[in-house]
Each structure stands twice: as structure tokens, then as C-alpha cells.
Design a protein around this motif. Structure first.
Motif, PDB file in Angstrom:
ATOM      1  N   ARG A 148      39.434  51.056 -32.881  1.00  0.00           N
ATOM      2  CA  ARG A 148      40.132  51.001 -34.162  1.00  0.00           C
ATOM      3  C   ARG A 148      41.481  50.299 -34.056  1.00  0.00           C
ATOM      4  O   ARG A 148      42.490  50.749 -34.605  1.00  0.00           O
ATOM      5  N   GLU A 149      41.486  49.181 -33.331  1.00  0.00           N
ATOM      6  CA  GLU A 149      42.692  48.351 -33.309  1.00  0.00           C
ATOM      7  C   GLU A 149      42.944  47.762 -34.687  1.00  0.00           C
ATOM      8  O   GLU A 149      44.072  47.398 -35.023  1.00  0.00           O
ATOM      9  N   ALA A 150      41.897  47.649 -35.482  1.00  0.00           N
ATOM     10  CA  ALA A 150      42.006  47.134 -36.839  1.00  0.00           C
ATOM     11  C   ALA A 150      40.870  47.719 -37.662  1.00  0.00           C
ATOM     12  O   ALA A 150      39.873  48.209 -37.124  1.00  0.00           O
ATOM     13  N   ASP A 151      41.012  47.700 -38.991  1.00  0.00           N
ATOM     14  CA  ASP A 151      39.935  48.163 -39.863  1.00  0.00           C
ATOM     15  C   ASP A 151      38.792  47.161 -39.894  1.00  0.00           C
ATOM     16  O   ASP A 151      37.636  47.537 -40.089  1.00  0.00           O
ATOM     17  N   MET A 152      39.126  45.903 -39.733  1.00  0.00           N
ATOM     18  CA  MET A 152      38.124  44.839 -39.698  1.00  0.00           C
ATOM     19  C   MET A 152      38.717  43.662 -38.953  1.00  0.00           C
ATOM     20  O   MET A 152      39.935  43.572 -38.769  1.00  0.00           O
ATOM     21  N   ALA A 153      37.859  42.764 -38.499  1.00  0.00           N
ATOM     22  CA  ALA A 153      38.331  41.625 -37.718  1.00  0.00           C
ATOM     23  C   ALA A 153      37.563  40.378 -38.110  1.00  0.00           C
ATOM     24  O   ALA A 153      36.403  40.439 -38.529  1.00  0.00           O
ATOM     25  N   ILE A 154      38.237  39.255 -37.963  1.00  0.00           N
ATOM     26  CA  ILE A 154      37.602  37.950 -38.174  1.00  0.00           C
ATOM     27  C   ILE A 154      37.402  37.316 -36.808  1.00  0.00           C
ATOM     28  O   ILE A 154      38.293  37.348 -35.958  1.00  0.00           O
ATOM     29  N   ALA A 155      36.227  36.761 -36.583  1.00  0.00           N
ATOM     30  CA  ALA A 155      35.914  36.128 -35.303  1.00  0.00           C
ATOM     31  C   ALA A 155      35.109  34.867 -35.548  1.00  0.00           C
ATOM     32  O   ALA A 155      34.535  34.674 -36.630  1.00  0.00           O
ATOM     33  N   VAL A 156      35.066  34.000 -34.524  1.00  0.00           N
ATOM     34  CA  VAL A 156      34.311  32.752 -34.655  1.00  0.00           C
ATOM     35  C   VAL A 156      32.914  32.872 -34.072  1.00  0.00           C
ATOM     36  O   VAL A 156      32.099  31.961 -34.224  1.00  0.00           O
ATOM     37  N   SER A 157      32.616  33.990 -33.421  1.00  0.00           N
ATOM     38  CA  SER A 157      31.268  34.240 -32.904  1.00  0.00           C
ATOM     39  C   SER A 157      30.799  35.602 -33.370  1.00  0.00           C
ATOM     40  O   SER A 157      31.592  36.542 -33.492  1.00  0.00           O
ATOM     41  N   ARG A 158      29.524  35.728 -33.615  1.00  0.00           N
ATOM     42  CA  ARG A 158      28.949  37.015 -33.976  1.00  0.00           C
ATOM     43  C   ARG A 158      28.872  37.901 -32.733  1.00  0.00           C
ATOM     44  O   ARG A 158      28.445  37.446 -31.678  1.00  0.00           O
ATOM     45  N   HIS A 164      33.250  48.074 -38.419  1.00  0.00           N
ATOM     46  CA  HIS A 164      32.521  49.165 -37.788  1.00  0.00           C
ATOM     47  C   HIS A 164      31.438  49.637 -38.755  1.00  0.00           C
ATOM     48  O   HIS A 164      31.660  49.737 -39.967  1.00  0.00           O
ATOM     49  N   ALA A 165      30.259  49.941 -38.231  1.00  0.00           N
ATOM     50  CA  ALA A 165      29.128  50.313 -39.081  1.00  0.00           C
ATOM     51  C   ALA A 165      29.436  51.522 -39.967  1.00  0.00           C
ATOM     52  O   ALA A 165      28.982  51.588 -41.119  1.00  0.00           O
ATOM     53  N   ASP A 166      30.219  52.474 -39.465  1.00  0.00           N
ATOM     54  CA  ASP A 166      30.521  53.677 -40.246  1.00  0.00           C
ATOM     55  C   ASP A 166      31.338  53.371 -41.501  1.00  0.00           C
ATOM     56  O   ASP A 166      31.335  54.154 -42.453  1.00  0.00           O
ATOM     57  N   ASP A 167      32.030  52.230 -41.518  1.00  0.00           N
ATOM     58  CA  ASP A 167      32.906  51.905 -42.637  1.00  0.00           C
ATOM     59  C   ASP A 167      32.160  51.397 -43.863  1.00  0.00           C
ATOM     60  O   ASP A 167      32.769  51.130 -44.898  1.00  0.00           O
ATOM     61  N   ARG A 212      30.526  53.093 -45.706  1.00  0.00           N
ATOM     62  CA  ARG A 212      30.638  54.147 -46.718  1.00  0.00           C
ATOM     63  C   ARG A 212      32.043  54.232 -47.308  1.00  0.00           C
ATOM     64  O   ARG A 212      32.300  55.063 -48.190  1.00  0.00           O
ATOM     65  N   VAL A 213      32.970  53.402 -46.832  1.00  0.00           N
ATOM     66  CA  VAL A 213      34.355  53.430 -47.318  1.00  0.00           C
ATOM     67  C   VAL A 213      34.506  52.373 -48.408  1.00  0.00           C
ATOM     68  O   VAL A 213      34.591  51.170 -48.124  1.00  0.00           O
ATOM     69  N   GLU A 214      34.544  52.826 -49.647  1.00  0.00           N
ATOM     70  CA  GLU A 214      34.473  51.888 -50.770  1.00  0.00           C
ATOM     71  C   GLU A 214      35.660  50.933 -50.823  1.00  0.00           C
ATOM     72  O   GLU A 214      35.507  49.757 -51.135  1.00  0.00           O
ATOM     73  N   ARG A 215      36.863  51.420 -50.517  1.00  0.00           N
ATOM     74  CA  ARG A 215      38.023  50.518 -50.608  1.00  0.00           C
ATOM     75  C   ARG A 215      37.928  49.393 -49.584  1.00  0.00           C
ATOM     76  O   ARG A 215      38.346  48.266 -49.851  1.00  0.00           O
ATOM     77  N   LEU A 216      37.354  49.673 -48.405  1.00  0.00           N
ATOM     78  CA  LEU A 216      37.165  48.609 -47.418  1.00  0.00           C
ATOM     79  C   LEU A 216      36.073  47.648 -47.863  1.00  0.00           C
ATOM     80  O   LEU A 216      36.152  46.439 -47.607  1.00  0.00           O
ATOM     81  N   ASN A 217      35.053  48.167 -48.537  1.00  0.00           N
ATOM     82  CA  ASN A 217      34.017  47.292 -49.082  1.00  0.00           C
ATOM     83  C   ASN A 217      34.607  46.352 -50.130  1.00  0.00           C
ATOM     84  O   ASN A 217      34.294  45.151 -50.152  1.00  0.00           O
ATOM     85  N   LEU A 218      35.448  46.895 -50.993  1.00  0.00           N
ATOM     86  CA  LEU A 218      36.079  46.075 -52.031  1.00  0.00           C
ATOM     87  C   LEU A 218      36.996  45.028 -51.418  1.00  0.00           C
ATOM     88  O   LEU A 218      37.031  43.873 -51.850  1.00  0.00           O
ATOM     89  N   PHE A 219      37.764  45.454 -50.403  1.00  0.00           N
ATOM     90  CA  PHE A 219      38.667  44.497 -49.759  1.00  0.00           C
ATOM     91  C   PHE A 219      37.873  43.387 -49.076  1.00  0.00           C
ATOM     92  O   PHE A 219      38.235  42.210 -49.167  1.00  0.00           O
ATOM     93  N   ALA A 220      36.799  43.739 -48.379  1.00  0.00           N
ATOM     94  CA  ALA A 220      35.981  42.739 -47.682  1.00  0.00           C
ATOM     95  C   ALA A 220      35.397  41.734 -48.671  1.00  0.00           C
ATOM     96  O   ALA A 220      35.343  40.530 -48.396  1.00  0.00           O
ATOM     97  N   GLU A 221      34.965  42.215 -49.820  1.00  0.00           N
ATOM     98  CA  GLU A 221      34.406  41.313 -50.833  1.00  0.00           C
ATOM     99  C   GLU A 221      35.459  40.344 -51.355  1.00  0.00           C
ATOM    100  O   GLU A 221      35.216  39.132 -51.476  1.00  0.00           O
ATOM    101  N   ALA A 222      36.654  40.875 -51.654  1.00  0.00           N
ATOM    102  CA  ALA A 222      37.737  40.012 -52.140  1.00  0.00           C
ATOM    103  C   ALA A 222      38.171  39.017 -51.066  1.00  0.00           C
ATOM    104  O   ALA A 222      38.438  37.846 -51.357  1.00  0.00           O
ATOM    105  N   LEU A 223      38.238  39.489 -49.817  1.00  0.00           N
ATOM    106  CA  LEU A 223      38.641  38.618 -48.718  1.00  0.00           C
ATOM    107  C   LEU A 223      37.657  37.467 -48.551  1.00  0.00           C
ATOM    108  O   LEU A 223      38.063  36.309 -48.388  1.00  0.00           O
ATOM    109  N   ALA A 224      36.367  37.768 -48.588  1.00  0.00           N
ATOM    110  CA  ALA A 224      35.353  36.735 -48.400  1.00  0.00           C
ATOM    111  C   ALA A 224      35.454  35.666 -49.480  1.00  0.00           C
ATOM    112  O   ALA A 224      35.420  34.457 -49.194  1.00  0.00           O
ATOM    113  N   GLN A 225      35.592  36.086 -50.718  1.00  0.00           N
ATOM    114  CA  GLN A 225      35.653  35.131 -51.824  1.00  0.00           C
ATOM    115  C   GLN A 225      36.888  34.238 -51.733  1.00  0.00           C
ATOM    116  O   GLN A 225      36.796  33.012 -51.870  1.00  0.00           O
TER     117      GLN A 225
END
Length: 299
Positions: free
Chosen positions: A139-149, A268-271, A273-286
Motif C-alpha cells: 500500500r505504497e499507493a492506492d493505485m499506480a501507473i506503469a508501462v508494463s502489465r 489492488h484487487a480488493d479495491d 469494492r471501493v466506489e470512490r477509487l472506482n470513480l477516481f480511476a474512471e476520471a483519471l483514465a478519461q
């Protein structure tokens, strides 16, 4: 677990994230000894050892890792409870920490995250720029961006955007040297790039694609590399989206050297279920996809 109080879990989470009592105490504005006693009390109440202490710091045991996942869910529930449940469904609030390679963190994320925060006044975003892969299990971060899967771990991966890179040099450099009209003209020119033994992802080994292995000017930082090129030190591979931030630097041999890479959002797979992180990820991607396209059109 019934005997464990939320405050003890909060300290436990801080120690797990900082991997030290001192770092956790600083984050929580506590005395390190107090943090240590609270962790000891939690271990006693659970009858389980949660950390292994070493010269490198505090590392979670297997029991500690299980508690860590549970404590994260408690933390998220506490945030929801403290918000009073009045946040609109389409709004974001709370703190989100995102880790990213320093090129993305410097040239894309500031304006992208600023735009997201502008529409969500209750949102706090932390950008951690490090030239390495983030450890989401710690949990160094809630989410991360990387250039490789990633190839292992309980993670979810979402492709964000493709981006392009080209060979580039400063006008001041080109004025002092013979014209570069073909790949054969590259011989003898000093090259700017990554420190070879600090390339943390094979997708960043750009120079091997142009037949060069050891740069004369090397750094593990993308902004440092770009500033070297801007200063006229030599030629190097540059992100197209960074070029608008480097006036006087132009692309070379675009018909012969053109690289494409992708950014992936890792969580992280457990996240899920965390709606605010889902919303943030969607906004970030767009917004990130749109920003890459905008900046590349200006290159």
C-alpha cells in the motif's frame, strides 16, 4: 478482533505503510515509543506477531498481512461514516495517492489531477513520482501507473493510453553539429538516456532500439534527461507529450525512429469494492487519455 480499537488499527496501518515506527509516528504526530506500545498492545490482544523487525525496517508477517487487508476495509468504512453519507454519488472525496513513473508524474498527472480536483472540492490527490515499480501489496499507493502489465499479484490492470516517443535534440545542439538525416548519421553523437543498470522495466530500454547501449549522459530521471537534451548535451529519446514543455527541442528522423508504449493503471484487487477509487480511476483514465492526445498534437 473485538478487543482491537480503531485507533490501534490506524497506528498499525501507518507502521505497515512506513515500514518503521519513526515514519508512522511522524505521519500520525505521535511519539515513536507510543506507536510501538500501541502495536504491541494490538499484537497482545490478537495473540499474533504482526511485524518482523530488521535493519531494513518493519515487515508484515503472514498474520500482519491478513490484518492489513482487513484494516484497510475498516479504514474505508470509517471514511464513509465520517463523511456522513452526504457525498453525491457522482462526486469524489477523501485522499487518493497515485504512484507513477516520473515522466508521467511530471508532464501529465499535475494538470490531469488538478482538473479532477477542480470538480471535486473534497478530493485530495497525492502524486508520488518514483522511477521504479510501486508495491501495491504494501500500500505504497492506492493505485499506480506503469508501462508494463504486472505478471503476478492480486491486482487489476486497466489500459489507460498509448503514447509515443522519438529521437530529439535541441536546436542549439543541431546548430553546432553536422546534419542528422539518417540512422547512419547518429554515429559519434553523444547520447542521453537511462543509467543502464537502473532500468527497472524492459519497456524503458529505448536506446537498444536505435543500436546504442551506453549513453554518455545518463540519469534514472526522465526530466533530468530532457533537461540535458535542452541544454544541448546530446541526442536522446523523448516522450512526445513532454516536448511542449521543452521549447527549442525538436524531433529527429521521425520516419525511421518512432516508439510506442502504453500506460496501465494498476490497483489492488480488493479495491474494486471501493466506489470512490472506482470513480477516481474512471476520471483519471478519461482525462489522461485526452491529455496525452492534446500534448502529442503540439509536439
Amino acid at each position: 478482533m473485538a478487543d482491537a480499537q480503531w485507533d490501534d488499527l490506524r497506528i498499525f496501518l501507518a507502521v505497515a505503510r512506513a515500514e518503521s515506527l519513526t515514519g508512522a509516528a511522524k505521519a500520525l504526530r505521535l511519539d515513536p515509543a507510543t506507536a510501538g506500545r500501541r502495536v504491541g498492545r494490538l499484537e497482545e490482544s490478537l495473540d499474533a506477531r504482526l511485524f518482523v523487525k530488521s535493519p531494513q525496517g518493519y515487515t508484515l508477517t503472514e498474520a500482519g498481512q491478513r490484518l492489513f487487508e482487513h484494516a484497510l476495509r475498516v479504514e474505508e468504512a470509517m471514511r464513509g461514516a465520517l463523511s456522513g453519507g452526504v457525498t453525491p454519488a457522482d462526486a469524489l472525496s477523501g485522499s487518493v495517492r497515485i504512484g507513477a513513473p516520473d515522466g508521467c508524474a511530471n508532464y501529465l498527472l499535475p494538470q490531469v489531477c488538478a482538473a479532477i480536483c477542480e470538480g471535486n472540492p473534497g478530493l485530495e490527490v497525492q502524486i508520488v513520482a518514483l522511477p521504479r515499480v510501486f508495491n501495491l501489496s504494501k500500500r505504497e499507493a492506492d493505485m499506480a501507473i506503469a508501462v508494463s502489465r504486472p505478471s503476478a499479484g492480486r491486482l487489476t490492470v486497466q489500459k489507460l493510453a498509448d503514447y509515443h516517443l522519438h529521437l530529439a535534440a535541441a536546436e542549439s545542439y543541431l546548430e553546432r553539429h553536422a546534419p542528422i538525416r539518417s540512422l547512419g548519421d547518429l554515429a559519434g553523437h553523444p547520447v542521453v538516456g537511462y543509467i543502464p543498470d537502473m532500468i527497472f522495466d524492459r519497456e524503458l530500454d529505448y536506446l537498444s532500439e536505435i543500436g546504442t547501449s551506453r549513453p554518455e549522459y545518463a540519469s534514472n530521471s526522465v526530466p533530468v534527461q530532457l533537461n540535458w537534451i535542452r541544454a544541448g548535451a546530446g541526442i536522446g529519446i523523448v516522450h512526445d507529450f513532454a516536448l511542449p514543455f521543452a521549447p527549442g527541442v525538436r524531433r529527429l528522423l521521425t520516419g525511421e525512429i518512432s516508439l510506442r508504449r502504453s500506460f496501465h493503471l494498476i490497483r489492488h484487487a480488493d479495491d474494486r469494492r471501493v466506489e470512490r477509487l472506482n470513480l477516481f480511476a474512471e476520471a483519471l483514465a478519461q482525462r489522461l487519455r485526452a491529455e496525452v492526445a492534446r500534448l502529442e498534437s503540439l509536439a
